[in-house]
Each structure stands twice: as structure tokens, then as C-alpha cells.
Motif scaffolding. Sequence first.
Motif, PDB file in Angstrom:
ATOM      1  N   SER A 114       2.454  -1.682  -2.013  1.00 14.95           N
ATOM      2  CA  SER A 114       1.249  -2.407  -2.432  1.00 14.95           C
ATOM      3  C   SER A 114       1.357  -2.939  -3.854  1.00 14.95           C
ATOM      4  O   SER A 114       0.767  -3.960  -4.180  1.00 14.95           O
ATOM      5  CB  SER A 114       0.016  -1.508  -2.300  1.00 14.95           C
ATOM      6  N   LYS A 115       2.116  -2.221  -4.699  1.00 18.56           N
ATOM      7  CA  LYS A 115       2.247  -2.691  -6.076  1.00 18.56           C
ATOM      8  C   LYS A 115       3.372  -3.697  -6.248  1.00 18.56           C
ATOM      9  O   LYS A 115       3.370  -4.480  -7.187  1.00 18.56           O
ATOM     10  CB  LYS A 115       2.472  -1.511  -7.022  1.00 18.56           C
ATOM     11  N   LEU A 119       0.597  -8.716  -4.234  1.00 17.06           N
ATOM     12  CA  LEU A 119      -0.835  -8.854  -3.985  1.00 17.06           C
ATOM     13  C   LEU A 119      -1.631  -8.783  -5.271  1.00 17.06           C
ATOM     14  O   LEU A 119      -2.512  -9.598  -5.525  1.00 17.06           O
ATOM     15  CB  LEU A 119      -1.293  -7.767  -3.004  1.00 17.06           C
ATOM     16  N   LEU A 120      -1.325  -7.778  -6.122  1.00 19.64           N
ATOM     17  CA  LEU A 120      -2.089  -7.642  -7.370  1.00 19.64           C
ATOM     18  C   LEU A 120      -1.905  -8.863  -8.261  1.00 19.64           C
ATOM     19  O   LEU A 120      -2.859  -9.333  -8.889  1.00 19.64           O
ATOM     20  CB  LEU A 120      -1.647  -6.379  -8.115  1.00 19.64           C
ATOM     21  N   LEU A 123      -4.050 -11.604  -6.840  1.00 11.27           N
ATOM     22  CA  LEU A 123      -5.459 -11.370  -7.147  1.00 11.27           C
ATOM     23  C   LEU A 123      -5.739 -11.662  -8.621  1.00 11.27           C
ATOM     24  O   LEU A 123      -6.778 -12.233  -8.972  1.00 11.27           O
ATOM     25  CB  LEU A 123      -5.828  -9.917  -6.822  1.00 11.27           C
ATOM     26  N   ILE A 213      -8.092  -4.519 -11.828  1.00 14.76           N
ATOM     27  CA  ILE A 213      -6.719  -4.808 -11.424  1.00 14.76           C
ATOM     28  C   ILE A 213      -5.734  -4.140 -12.376  1.00 14.76           C
ATOM     29  O   ILE A 213      -4.723  -3.577 -11.967  1.00 14.76           O
ATOM     30  CB  ILE A 213      -6.490  -6.329 -11.384  1.00 14.76           C
ATOM     31  N   LYS A 217      -2.891  -1.372 -11.388  1.00 14.67           N
ATOM     32  CA  LYS A 217      -1.472  -1.538 -11.667  1.00 14.67           C
ATOM     33  C   LYS A 217      -0.929  -0.392 -12.514  1.00 14.67           C
ATOM     34  O   LYS A 217       0.209   0.038 -12.328  1.00 14.67           O
ATOM     35  CB  LYS A 217      -1.238  -2.884 -12.382  1.00 14.67           C
ATOM     36  N   THR A 225      -4.304   1.646  -4.787  1.00 17.02           N
ATOM     37  CA  THR A 225      -3.991   0.255  -5.077  1.00 17.02           C
ATOM     38  C   THR A 225      -4.212  -0.614  -3.852  1.00 17.02           C
ATOM     39  O   THR A 225      -4.813  -1.675  -3.910  1.00 17.02           O
ATOM     40  CB  THR A 225      -2.536   0.138  -5.539  1.00 17.02           C
ATOM     41  N   SER A 229      -7.251  -3.100  -3.646  1.00 18.74           N
ATOM     42  CA  SER A 229      -6.917  -4.520  -3.577  1.00 18.74           C
ATOM     43  C   SER A 229      -7.747  -5.221  -2.511  1.00 18.74           C
ATOM     44  O   SER A 229      -8.198  -6.340  -2.684  1.00 18.74           O
ATOM     45  CB  SER A 229      -5.428  -4.698  -3.277  1.00 18.74           C
ATOM     46  N   LYS A 230      -7.927  -4.531  -1.364  1.00 12.30           N
ATOM     47  CA  LYS A 230      -8.747  -5.113  -0.310  1.00 12.30           C
ATOM     48  C   LYS A 230     -10.174  -5.342  -0.772  1.00 12.30           C
ATOM     49  O   LYS A 230     -10.775  -6.378  -0.503  1.00 12.30           O
ATOM     50  CB  LYS A 230      -8.739  -4.193   0.917  1.00 12.30           C
ATOM     51  N   GLU A 233     -10.316  -8.124  -3.206  1.00 10.50           N
ATOM     52  CA  GLU A 233     -10.150  -9.419  -2.542  1.00 10.50           C
ATOM     53  C   GLU A 233     -11.480  -9.959  -2.056  1.00 10.50           C
ATOM     54  O   GLU A 233     -11.791 -11.139  -2.208  1.00 10.50           O
ATOM     55  CB  GLU A 233      -9.164  -9.267  -1.393  1.00 10.50           C
ATOM     56  N   GLN A 298      -1.550 -12.528  -0.712  1.00  9.41           N
ATOM     57  CA  GLN A 298      -2.855 -11.881  -0.644  1.00  9.41           C
ATOM     58  C   GLN A 298      -3.341 -11.732   0.795  1.00  9.41           C
ATOM     59  O   GLN A 298      -4.206 -10.922   1.080  1.00  9.41           O
ATOM     60  CB  GLN A 298      -3.854 -12.711  -1.462  1.00  9.41           C
TER      61      GLN A 298
END
Length: 569
Positions: A114-115, A119-120, A123, A213, A217, A225, A229-230, A233, A298
Motif C-alpha cells: 500500500s505504501k 496510491l499515497l 492522493l 497522508i 506515510k 495505510t 487511503s480508501k 480517497e 488510485q
Amino acid sequence: MDTPPKTLCGICDAQHVTKTADFWCPECDDGLCNECHSHHSFSKASRLHGVISIEDYRKLSPDISSIVHHCIEHEKKLQIYCPHHDQLCCLLCISTSHKDCTGMLPIDEMAKTSKSSGLLETLQKSLEDLKSNIDNVVKDRQSNLTKIREQRQNILAGIQNLRKKINSHFDKMEQEIEKELNTSVCDLKTKIEDLLHGLKEKQERIAVLQSNIKDLKNHASDLQTFIGSKQLEEKIEAEETYVQSLSEDDRLKQLSLKCTHNEGILNLLQSKTSFGSISIESSSPSVVVKLEKTKQAQIMSASVIPKSVDNVRATLLRKIQIPKGKSCECNITGCAIFPNGKFIFADCDNNKRLVIFNTDGSFDCEKAISGLTPFDVACIDDTTVAFTAWECSKIYIFDIKKKSIKTTIETKNDCYGIAYQDGKIYYANAEHLGVAQLEDNCTKSIVNFGNRKSFMLYVSCFCESIYLTEYEANSVCCYSDKSNKMWEFKDKTVLKSPYGVAVDRNGIVYVAFCERNCIVAVSPDGKKAVDFLSAADGIETPYKLFFDSKRDLLLVAGYDGKCSLYQIN
């Protein structure tokens, strides 16, 4: 400064023992002392939990620390992601609401990357876009206010000049029109200031989301994370909807003041009862709201969920034989796929040409490049390519139809591999990894190589990451577009003398090895590499690789002209 309240070890507290927690388990939603943490890390049920230090836990904002790992409806652990509904599910959710859904994926596997999945960063870029748009709107509205004030002053000056020519009988009429003017100004000011107030609240909310965010991170666990993130979003999409709506209604129209004078006032002083009238005019907005909607990293769907290098598969679609040139041999050092699906190859050394093939693998045409030896090539659109040339410091922008060079970009050193994405050309020369803006041909260094002179470098890019192979260093590196090294894989037993590099939409990196007749796949986090394709799969002297993320195609350019196209699954 207030002392933060102590967090107790939940296990000890359940046994009526008071101990301060040294760790926090987000999945258990409980604190752990050192002793309990040791047991927790060995227990089969909890050894894989993403435990964080109590210091990191305290640094998390309430929005992040309050993330739950359990289904609110069923009070069960969230274990599965449904790409069809874009939802996180527990086992009961699957049996009740997702019986017919396919492609279900384990959350634990998705959370691991995820990191590193981008995605981060995407975002964060969305938040930067939002902030930039709001800043532009604020500036525009403030400018509109200034213009209205200036118009007010100009109108008043005109009224006062006219008033000097007439009888004091019109004093009352002057007061009435001035009152009307001030009322109109007040109305306009109220409208704009109401919008500015709302935008200020949005700015503050965006600042909070940016902080979240940063927390994800720097301090959150992988699972936090992913889930955070979801949630971010959804919040960001709501803010984007609001900002986009500004240009869809009347709030960004230019507001103006205008006074229409009575033309007969000078001749008929006694018959007129007003100086004129104040009207409000609006025109097209002078500011445009632009939101970046290309969010490949994303979109949490089955098509972009990172895969393991052990699970990715390739199917040979076709072989492509480059026709012999005037030198009776081929030296293919570059390749790419056009947006329309055609293929292009750079034939280096004696032939000095670009060779184009149709989507079915049949020969289309070749373009001789007089005086230059094309090394690598990248497609900008269906009729324009960029290429580098051997022992040359320039990037050439070439028009396929006109068979001519449109412009050149100077990189100040011998340039090797290139890649194109979103109006930018990423390149590697002997001194640095850089990026060139097509809009103005300006170049900027991303990574300097220092005193060492590098040789035979290839680049690839995906979202906001740039990948680089170094032939002499036996390595492949991943950098962010902000010059940060994300990871480096360097193992001479696996990556000996690498050439071309490509990355798929799952973040898996493919590296070509001409001497070994093989292609190696590297995991998205750069921690694992496996032999992916070999001579048994049809690989011969692989030199340059290109991945078409829209079609999941891997194009392999063989140095001796024996090229291959694979479907990646």
C-alpha cells in the motif's frame, strides 16, 4: 505543554495489572507492554499484525488512529476486498452481499504494497491539485473584488462630474443612485465573500487531509495505510466534486458594475428624477478549474492490485523479425508501442533507421535518419516519436509522416534510454537521470550520478515513479519524480549487466539481460527478483523492453532483430 495521557497495556489491564504500553496493535486495537508484545509477536494468531511503537501511535491524527479493522455491520475482521463493489468485506459480508462477486482479493496481500504502490503519492497529488485550484479561485475572486471597487470609484467620479453641471435640485437623485450603487456593491461583495469563506474552510480541510497522508506515510501501519487511503480517497473525491461544481454554476462568473446615464439629463434637468441605474453584469470565468483525473494508482480495482512476481504469467502472442537493412544485419537497441498499437524499433549502428510494424506484426515502413544513429525511442502520439542517438547529447522529436525532425532538446551529455509520459520525456545520460518538458523543452535533473560516468542506461516510468537500469553497476533503481530513491535492487548473481527496463501497471519491473537471453521480474518493492522469461520462452538477445499498460503487452526487442510480443497476466 500538556503531557499526553498514558496508554495502558490492554492484556495486563484485563488481568488487573497496570502497565504502560510500549507498542500499539491497530488490529487488536490495544496497547502492549514489552513483555506482552513479545508474546504477541510469537502467537500464531497475531504474529503478522502490523504493530507500531506507542510513540508513532500518538503521532497519528484522530482520523488515522480511529481507523477500524473490523466490519461495522458484523463485528468481524475485514479480510477480503471486492473489486466489483470497491468494498472491504468480512467473511459474513461475502456470504450475504457478495455471493456472486468474482475476483475477490485478500486485504493482507494488498496492504503489503500500500505504501509502495503509488496510491499515497496519487492522493497527495490530488490534494495538491485541489489546493492549487482553490488558491487560483481565491486569487481570482479577490481580483474581481478589486475590479468592482475600481468600477465603483469610476462610476462615482462620473456621477460627481455630471452633478457639477446641474442644479442642486439633483442632490436627492444623486443620493438615491449612490444608495443603489452601494446596495449593488454590497450584494456582489456578499456573494463573493460567502464563496471565499466556503473556500477557506475547504483549504483547512485539505490541509488536514494532507497531514493525514503524511501520517499514513510516516507512522501508520501498512493496513492502516491501505484502509486510510480508501477513506481519504472518498473525502478527496467529495472535495473535488465541490471544486468542480464551481465552474458548473454562476459562482465563478465575472461580476461587474455598470451605470447607464440618462442621455437627456443635461437638456431636461427639471423633468428627470434619477441619474441613471446600476446594473450587475457577468461574463465568462477568467479562472478554469482543472482537476487531474488520471489516477491509475488510485483506482483500487482488480486490474491494478499489485501481484506477486511469483504469480505473473506471460503468453507469447507473436514473433517479429526486423528486416535486414543495408548492412545485412540488425542492431535493435530501442522499441516502443504507439497509442494505436503499432510497434516501432530503433536500429542502431550501420542501418541508422526507425522501423515500424503494424499491430498484427506485419512490416509497415522504415524511416532513415540521416547523419544520426538512433539508440532508443519513445512514442508521443501516433505520428510523433522522440529518440536518442548514439554518442549524442540531444533528444530528437521526429514527425513520422513528414519524415523530419521537429525540434531537439539538449541534455548536455551522451544520452541513452528514454521514456514518455504525460507531456514529459524521462531520459538517462552519462551524468544524470533527468526529465524534459515537451511544452517548453526545459530539462531538469532528477538524480545526479556524481563523479562517475554511467553507460548504457535505460529508463521506464509509471505514475510518479521512474525506473533506471545501470549496466556497469548491475542494478535497477526506483526513484520518485521528486528525486527520492524508493529502492534499489543490486545482486550481481541475478542482475548481471542489465539493459532494458519496463514496468507493468501492477508495479512489477521487468529487466532484460542480453548475455543470459532472459528477462528478470522484480517485485514492486524491489525486494525480490525471479527469472521470468528465458530462451525456452522465445527470448533471444533481449535489449530493450516496453510495457503497454493499456493492453498489458510486453514488447521485447532482440538486439539481432528477433523481437517478441507477450500478453502479461
